[in-house]
Design an enzyme around this catalytic site. Structure first.
Site, PDB file in Angstrom:
ATOM      1  N   GLU A  44      -1.677  66.061  76.957  1.00  0.00           N
ATOM      2  CA  GLU A  44      -2.496  67.353  77.122  1.00  0.00           C
ATOM      3  C   GLU A  44      -2.035  68.541  78.210  1.00  0.00           C
ATOM      4  O   GLU A  44      -2.586  68.337  79.358  1.00  0.00           O
ATOM      5  CB  GLU A  44      -3.497  67.362  76.500  1.00  0.00           C
ATOM      6  CG  GLU A  44      -3.829  66.050  75.719  1.00  0.00           C
ATOM      7  CD  GLU A  44      -5.587  66.317  75.148  1.00  0.00           C
ATOM      8  OE1 GLU A  44      -5.703  67.339  75.242  1.00  0.00           O
ATOM      9  OE2 GLU A  44      -5.847  65.806  74.003  1.00  0.00           O
ATOM     10  N   GLU A  55     -14.602  75.180  76.815  1.00  0.00           N
ATOM     11  CA  GLU A  55     -14.503  74.185  78.063  1.00  0.00           C
ATOM     12  C   GLU A  55     -15.598  74.851  78.541  1.00  0.00           C
ATOM     13  O   GLU A  55     -16.343  76.058  79.217  1.00  0.00           O
ATOM     14  CB  GLU A  55     -13.063  75.007  78.841  1.00  0.00           C
ATOM     15  CG  GLU A  55     -11.499  74.965  78.114  1.00  0.00           C
ATOM     16  CD  GLU A  55     -11.417  73.706  77.532  1.00  0.00           C
ATOM     17  OE1 GLU A  55     -12.180  72.466  77.374  1.00  0.00           O
ATOM     18  OE2 GLU A  55     -10.434  73.771  76.866  1.00  0.00           O
TER      19      GLU A  55
END
Length: 259
Positions: A44, A55
């Site tokens: 990724e 995040e």
């Protein structure tokens, strides 16, 4: 067969994540080769964004460092072109809807396909809004990877029905980051997906140790690790590549032995 599916063809997959441009795109490119050498099955690539809502602090700070270093989507595309001359490991972009929008959705997805990317993960795009991106992804042969969370029990079947590539099982609520333990019943989530469609399921969010990776891979088709790798990049900066390689190898070994 989608190239992403091939990542799961040889047993349990290990899927590492790296933020492009942290500490520099030159180092990111070296990290990709090192991860591939260490046994990663799919990689990724995070395209940095100024407000990455899914995040935790580790990846947020990496986004800030990458953007401060002048990382742009075009420069990342150029890096992928270089990578594709040396390795055909399956790769997906992970970024936010705004990054794709501001570039121009069709232009972004078309370019991603042209340079050899295999998929796209947009954690801030809920299932109900994926129609803005999914038809373009299908048109250009890119898998738009769906995420399922522990809360979306009744939605899991609905999401799984239309999923492509693999299903990203979010192991715990909240943001990305290292966790000491994961208590979600991953097996039950995976079972619901598989009852709906025969598609690989990989687990991410909170996995950092080989033990956790093995445990998650035993209940699914693979483990995804981001924050723990980004921490290594933050700690060692431009000298991080051998440390990332060693870590990825230890995680792949753990996942390989999960059953």
């Amino acid at each position: 067969m989608s190239k992403i599916k091939t990542a799961f063809a040889n047993g349990k997959a290990f899927i590492p994540f790296v933020t492009c441009g942290d500490p520099s795109l030159e180092v990111t490119e070296e990290i990709v080769y090192a991860m591939a050498d260490a046994g990663a099955d799919l990689i990724e690539l995070g395209i940095p964004f100024s407000d990455p809502t899914a995040e935790g602090p580790v990846i947020q700070e990496a986004n800030v460092r990458a953007l401060s270093a002048g990382t742009t989507t075009d420069k990342i595309f150029d890096m992928v072109r270089r990578i594709r001359q040396k390795t055909d490991i399956p790769m997906v972009f992970m970024t936010y809807a705004n990054v794709v929008y501001s570039y121009g959705s069709e232009r972004f997805i078309r370019t991603a396909a042209e340079i050899g990317m295999d998929g796209l993960i947009l954690p801030d795009v809920p299932f109900e809004e994926k129609a803005e991106f999914d038809p373009l992804c299908r048109q250009y042969g890119i898998d738009l990877v769906s995420l399922i969370a522990p809360t979306s029990h009744d939605r899991i079947r609905m999401i799984a029905k239309e999923a492509s590539g693999f299903v990203y099982c979010v192991s715990s609520l909240g943001v990305t980051g290292v966790r000491s333990s994961i208590t979600t019943d991953i097996g039950a989530m995976v079972k619901l997906v598989k009852e709906t469609q025969d598609i690989p399921c990989a687990v991410g969010f909170g996995i950092s140790t080989p033990e956790q990776a093995a445990k998650m891979a035993a209940q699914s088709d693979g483990a995804i690790v981001g924050s723990a790798i980004v921490k290594i990049c933050a700690k060692y900066g431009k000298d991080c590549v051998p440390h990332v390689k060693e870590y990825v190898k230890s995680m792949k070994d753990a996942v390989r032995n999960a059953n």
